[in-house]
Design a protein around this motif. Sequence first.
Motif, short mmCIF file in Angstrom:
data_model
loop_
_atom_site.label_atom_id
_atom_site.label_comp_id
_atom_site.label_asym_id
_atom_site.label_seq_id
_atom_site.Cartn_x
_atom_site.Cartn_y
_atom_site.Cartn_z
N UNK A 43 0.84 -1.19 0.00
CA UNK A 43 0.00 0.00 0.00
C UNK A 43 0.88 1.25 0.00
N UNK A 44 2.02 1.14 -0.71
CA UNK A 44 3.01 2.22 -0.75
C UNK A 44 2.57 3.34 -1.68
N UNK A 45 1.95 2.97 -2.80
CA UNK A 45 1.50 3.98 -3.75
C UNK A 45 2.65 4.63 -4.48
N UNK A 46 2.63 5.97 -4.53
CA UNK A 46 3.65 6.76 -5.24
C UNK A 46 3.78 6.35 -6.71
N UNK A 47 2.63 6.08 -7.31
CA UNK A 47 2.61 5.79 -8.74
C UNK A 47 2.61 4.33 -9.09
N UNK A 48 2.63 3.43 -8.09
CA UNK A 48 2.66 1.99 -8.35
C UNK A 48 1.65 1.29 -7.45
N UNK A 49 0.79 0.46 -8.05
CA UNK A 49 -0.29 -0.17 -7.31
C UNK A 49 -0.51 -1.59 -7.83
N UNK A 50 -0.82 -2.49 -6.93
CA UNK A 50 -1.16 -3.85 -7.34
C UNK A 50 -2.45 -3.81 -8.15
N UNK A 51 -2.58 -4.72 -9.09
CA UNK A 51 -3.79 -4.79 -9.92
C UNK A 51 -3.93 -6.20 -10.47
N UNK A 52 -5.06 -6.47 -11.09
CA UNK A 52 -5.30 -7.76 -11.73
C UNK A 52 -5.06 -7.65 -13.22
N UNK A 53 -4.21 -8.51 -13.76
CA UNK A 53 -4.07 -8.62 -15.21
C UNK A 53 -5.07 -9.65 -15.69
N UNK A 54 -6.08 -9.27 -16.46
CA UNK A 54 -7.01 -10.28 -16.95
C UNK A 54 -6.26 -11.41 -17.64
N UNK A 55 -6.58 -12.64 -17.28
CA UNK A 55 -5.79 -13.77 -17.78
C UNK A 55 -5.88 -13.91 -19.29
N UNK A 56 -7.00 -13.50 -19.87
CA UNK A 56 -7.11 -13.59 -21.32
C UNK A 56 -6.10 -12.65 -21.99
N UNK A 57 -5.77 -11.55 -21.33
CA UNK A 57 -4.76 -10.62 -21.85
C UNK A 57 -3.36 -11.14 -21.54
N UNK A 58 -3.17 -11.67 -20.34
CA UNK A 58 -1.85 -12.21 -19.99
C UNK A 58 -1.44 -13.32 -20.94
N UNK A 59 -2.35 -14.28 -21.16
CA UNK A 59 -2.00 -15.44 -21.99
C UNK A 59 -1.88 -15.07 -23.46
N UNK A 60 -2.76 -14.20 -23.95
CA UNK A 60 -2.85 -13.99 -25.39
C UNK A 60 -2.15 -12.74 -25.90
N UNK A 61 -1.60 -11.93 -24.99
CA UNK A 61 -0.81 -10.77 -25.41
C UNK A 61 0.56 -10.81 -24.75
N UNK A 62 0.60 -10.68 -23.43
CA UNK A 62 1.88 -10.62 -22.73
C UNK A 62 2.72 -11.87 -22.96
N UNK A 63 2.07 -13.03 -23.03
CA UNK A 63 2.80 -14.30 -23.20
C UNK A 63 2.73 -14.83 -24.63
N UNK A 64 2.35 -13.99 -25.57
CA UNK A 64 2.12 -14.44 -26.94
C UNK A 64 3.16 -13.83 -27.88
N UNK A 65 4.02 -14.68 -28.50
CA UNK A 65 5.06 -14.13 -29.39
C UNK A 65 4.50 -13.38 -30.59
N UNK A 66 3.25 -13.63 -30.95
CA UNK A 66 2.64 -12.85 -32.02
C UNK A 66 2.53 -11.38 -31.68
N UNK A 67 2.52 -11.07 -30.38
CA UNK A 67 2.50 -9.68 -29.93
C UNK A 67 3.87 -9.21 -29.47
N UNK A 68 4.59 -10.04 -28.72
CA UNK A 68 5.81 -9.51 -28.10
C UNK A 68 7.04 -9.56 -28.99
N UNK A 69 6.99 -10.30 -30.11
CA UNK A 69 8.19 -10.33 -30.97
C UNK A 69 8.08 -9.40 -32.18
N UNK A 70 7.01 -8.64 -32.28
CA UNK A 70 6.85 -7.74 -33.42
C UNK A 70 7.79 -6.54 -33.28
#
Length: 963
Positions: A86-113
């Motif tokens: 609960x430190x704040x100062x511009x950084x906060x815990x949040x939920x990454x929707x798993x559909x975005x995590x799996x299909x964008x963040x972990x997807x070479x079709x997005x991260x290797x472009x």
Amino acid sequence: MSKATSLQELSNQNEFIGRHIGPDAADTELMLKQLGLDSLEQLVEQAVPESIRLNEAMKLGGAVSESDALAELKEIASRNKVYKNYIGQGYHDCHTPLVIQRNVLENPGWYTAYTPYQPEISQGRLEALLNFQQMIIELTGMDMANASLLDEATGAAEAMAMAKRSNRVNKSTVFFVDEQSHPQTIEVVRTRAGFFGFELHIGPISDIAKTDCFAAYVQYPGTDGEVPELKSLADALHSKDAQLIVGADILSLVLLESPGAQGADIVVGSNQRFGIPMGFGGPHAGFFAFREAHKRTTPGRIIGVSIDSRGKQALRMAMQTREQHIRREKANSNICTSQVLLAIMSAFYAMYHGAEGVKRIANRVHFATKVLAAGLEKQGYKIRNSSYFDTLCVEVDDRQQALMQRAVDSGINLRAVGKNAVAVSLNECTSEDDIKDLLSIFAGSGFSDVFEKLEDLAASIEAIPPALLRKENALQHQVFELYHSETDMLRYMKRLESRDVALNLSMIPLGSCTMKLNATAEMVPVTWPEFGKMHPFAPLDQAQGYLELFEQLEAMLATCTGYDAISLQPNAGSQGEYAGLVAIANYFKANGESERDICIIPSSAHGTNPATAHMAGMKVVVSPCTIDGNVDIEDLKAKVEQYGKRIAAIMVTYPSTHGVFEEDIRDICALMHSIGAQVYVDGANLNAMVGLAALGEFGGDVSHLNLHKTFCIPHGGGGPGMGPIGVKNHLAPFLPSHPLQEVKGTKLENGVISAAPWGSASILPISWMYIRMMGKEGLTDATRYAILNANYVAEKLKEHFPILYTGKQGRIAHECLLDLRPLKASSGITEEDIAKRLMDFGFHAPTMSFPVAGTLMIEPTESESLAELDRFCDAMIKIREEIADVESGKLPQDNNPLVRAPHSLDDMLEEWDRPYSREEAARPLPYLHDHKYWPYVNRIDNVYGDRNLLCSCPSIDNYADEV
């Protein structure tokens, strides 16, 4: 077949090196034969000058397997303690929707472009970025937004520079900074202001009206939680031709009146709260929104709407494409990357939740904060801030340390404010039980109240003044209402992904960009919670895993480069350049040599180099190159004679941007050192040296190291990146520091480059994994094969396209320049025509018209196999045959497969009246019968896009064919 004699022998046969390096033994033999050589060692002897080659192997460990490296890193990660933050100062815990995590963040079709400089094969990313711009425009209430910057603090510094640059009336050099700004932002701005000659005035916002300044920066809400009213500040500033810059919390903007509606001129912030893990500091996208009047002077990239040759809507980067290479030291900024992958994720987060969903999250966070405030006040605590969104500043008298310790003992991090207050910043993940735990910590015993009663009290609290509540909901464009089910979201993301060319489709042969394998094993740790859920300002005794990772990676990078110390803070190559020149400037200042203000830059340098030198307060003196592409030593000697000890540094790229190892690099370094100047070696081309030569060994004093090039962090469509710097011992005391974490061996007066102390920390495991799995032998082999693959391509193509520059023995380094100027003269076909035609073959174009106009720069990297290299060469040779048909008159200059490329499915479905067949247009080589990538649009009209500038999402009618 040979037989292993022991289990140990079999275990030592590490397979990762062979998976990272494309050519196998048989391929290598064929390629060497093509070059007329017997061994890789013979090629290295011809390509790499003996004067710079290492005499012994790097002092790194041997290679380990993927599973062993992951197990070792997991053990390191386990030393991190993932507490509730609960430190704040511009950084906060949040939920990454798993559909975005799996299909964008972990997807070479997005991260290797790659960066979308070739828009016809980047329409998916461009649409996602346009959605991001739309999201930021609506939340901030501004006219326009760019496609992201590196972080919030960088955005604030860029806004300061833009406010001064765009204001010719106000002559003040004072920049006002709200004392309630985040500390890291203040220090990044302070560093940048010092080299621009600006005076920083830090004080309460009540001082703005009586301060003579050209602009003011205000945090909204403040770092301790107070929500300031902005309209009166904007009015006061505008009355004296000054501008209001607002640093805004993205989630609070869902409920708060937008800064734009209150008169702000520029709004910056971070997208981190919209589904991006904290990651001990990054990567996160900084957003940057502004009035339309600033559109020609804004830093970074802007995605605009245009049309293609058929009149179909198409997207492109508007106005500032490769600005640094055009304007150099007159560029608006040295930023040449952004945080595309993270910006896209946050846009998808907003789309997935929609306007109502995001508002529900914001209301929940705000209501939880009011519940906590009610509970604390019932316990007798005083809340210092009279208004708030998610942060309470609680007066605790002399109980601060005991209370902070109680929290840590309970697995919770709070933030000390001064000596008698504590700040608590709640977030999307805060639950009812979390609030009870916090109340128990403040009470010193278990939670004893009735929670429902606190909720009743909270409902009556007016924590945001009515005048500051948003009047109309944000995110009203229909694009935010189309994809709320996971099925719809999944299909939309896949549809966009399929419009782009990334490394999971084919090689991306861009020179100087090193688009190599980003191995899955390297990417896996990025989403481990031990790395992802760490707050960058958590106590360091909770981050022992990260500190161990940093220490090991710094040692690895120092060994690979020949430098003595490494700073991991710069979160892009441009930031690394700046950090290096700042270190040089501070070194001379400490030595009483402040008169050194000249930076010599060869004419072939990356465009960011002169832009960076200007930002570091230096005057740029350009040194020409000789006819063979090398630095002109005689001219350099003349400049040394002319400027003497005014020279602070030379910035030289090695191997050169022309794709060769210059024989005279040691002499260049010695000449600079003879007058006490420093040598900055741009590390963009380090992939041609690791294990064979070392920057710090042959004369470099400082270099930035593009981890997103040589050390396998993926490009992410134009970001994330990392640009640590390596320095020799004498510059080590001047490496970047940080106001909120101890960075060993540094002082705050050194300056702060990025918002987080160790940059984009959560992607550093990628480079650690790469180095650990390759070991000293694998890294050296990677370099050898980078040189082999490049020379093989050059050898196959040289009969068809002239190679502009070669080294002393006719070899190139890791990239080559094809000279297309004679072909343009004989056929009218341009480098752009060839770039677009390659799309029909399923390839991204090489780097176009850099560093020499009318050329293509090719870098195949070590990761491409012989089959893929041959496929690319076959495509280029086929294109040359088509050019020959134009030269001979068989095909007309204005109607041939090159000038009409790329060809879309729309072309195939229309009545065909062209002098070449559909088959020749779409499937010019046999392999395209097995798999064919179709460009989504035809060639884009750049002039139309700039004349009819539209940088927000068009009407939903334009999406009708996609829903």
